[in-house]
Motif scaffolding. Sequence first.
Motif, mmCIF file in Angstrom:
data_model
loop_
_atom_site.group_PDB
_atom_site.id
_atom_site.type_symbol
_atom_site.label_atom_id
_atom_site.label_comp_id
_atom_site.label_asym_id
_atom_site.label_seq_id
_atom_site.Cartn_x
_atom_site.Cartn_y
_atom_site.Cartn_z
ATOM 1 N N ASN A 102 134.009 -65.790 67.264
ATOM 2 C CA ASN A 102 135.341 -66.386 67.181
ATOM 3 C C ASN A 102 136.082 -65.925 65.936
ATOM 4 O O ASN A 102 137.285 -65.639 65.984
ATOM 5 N N GLU B 128 136.062 -71.963 77.503
ATOM 6 C CA GLU B 128 135.763 -70.814 76.651
ATOM 7 C C GLU B 128 135.955 -69.530 77.451
ATOM 8 O O GLU B 128 135.719 -69.501 78.658
ATOM 9 N N THR C 37 134.845 -73.342 69.769
ATOM 10 C CA THR C 37 136.019 -72.859 69.036
ATOM 11 C C THR C 37 135.803 -72.775 67.529
ATOM 12 O O THR C 37 136.718 -72.418 66.798
ATOM 13 N N THR D 256 140.007 -70.384 72.401
ATOM 14 C CA THR D 256 140.188 -69.741 71.090
ATOM 15 C C THR D 256 141.514 -68.993 71.032
ATOM 16 O O THR D 256 142.226 -69.014 70.019
#
Length: 320
Positions: free
Chosen positions: A95, A183, A272, A187
């Motif tokens: 991430n 997901e 995240t 993000t």
Amino acid sequence: MDNSEKLLQMVLAIALFGALMGLILLLTGRVRKRADLWQSLAFVLPALLLLSVGLIYPAIRTTYQSFFDRAGEFVGGDNYQFVFTNDAMITVLRNTAIWVFLTPLLSTFIGLVYAVLVDRSRVEAAAKAVIFLPMAISLVGASIIWKFVYEYRPDQQGIEQIGLLNQVLVWLGAEPRQFLIGEPWNTLFLIVIMVWVQAGFAMTVLSAAIKAIPSDITEAAQLDGLTGVRMFRYITVPSIRPALVVVLTTIAIGTLKVFDIVRTMTGGQFGTSVISYEFYTQGFRTLNTGVASSMAVILFVLVVPIVVYNVRQMRKAEYR
């Protein structure tokens, strides 16, 4: 310790600092030989002292703690091995890489295109103010705004959507969705917030750089038949390259330290989390100081090369 004792300590600290500075200046004023050198040292030494206490010592202490576990036992590089092998930590690193790669590029691109489009237009000042306004909002405030944009409510009779995006989806006949859960797209939705804030900064710096391009260069290019996209590619971008580098690296540094957006929007859940939030979680929630320190060291190692490169580019631009 109550508030009155804290206030007293603060007053004593300020008074002590003032007395120390006064003593240093008094002593340097009485020294006649090499007075300039002593006066320079008098002003530099307090700053060096504060820098040592506030930055150098914590950095050394954090590095030292990264080699110990939560029980205080020396474990060598096990904490670093954990960060680079644990699945959850790998997601955090992934991430962070996505944030650092996309945020500077998107913010700079949007700011540059916007600066070129509104340059010398009749509504330039108003147009720039609109995109710069998010810079005046804290990241927490920006996150709260976008949390309402992404807000989700079940698609049921009698329930109205209050999230802007989901209301648009309903108007288009689509099903509302939970943007912050899935997901890895969640993000990207968080990155949008940072881009929204940083695009104004990029636009401001790059707009100033564009206006600083000598008019004889642009006029010569126009005489050679360069217009539109070709003018942008061959004249504008090469001429503002130092400013582009500064904007990219500055936003990258700020992105590496992103904490507020993740904390406010998802609390690091749903895959995240990033490094700057994870070492807070490890250090203050799970009380795993060793892992938290190792992640702080990794973040420091990632930031330093960008800072050094940024400083070098700024120096090159000054000497041109």
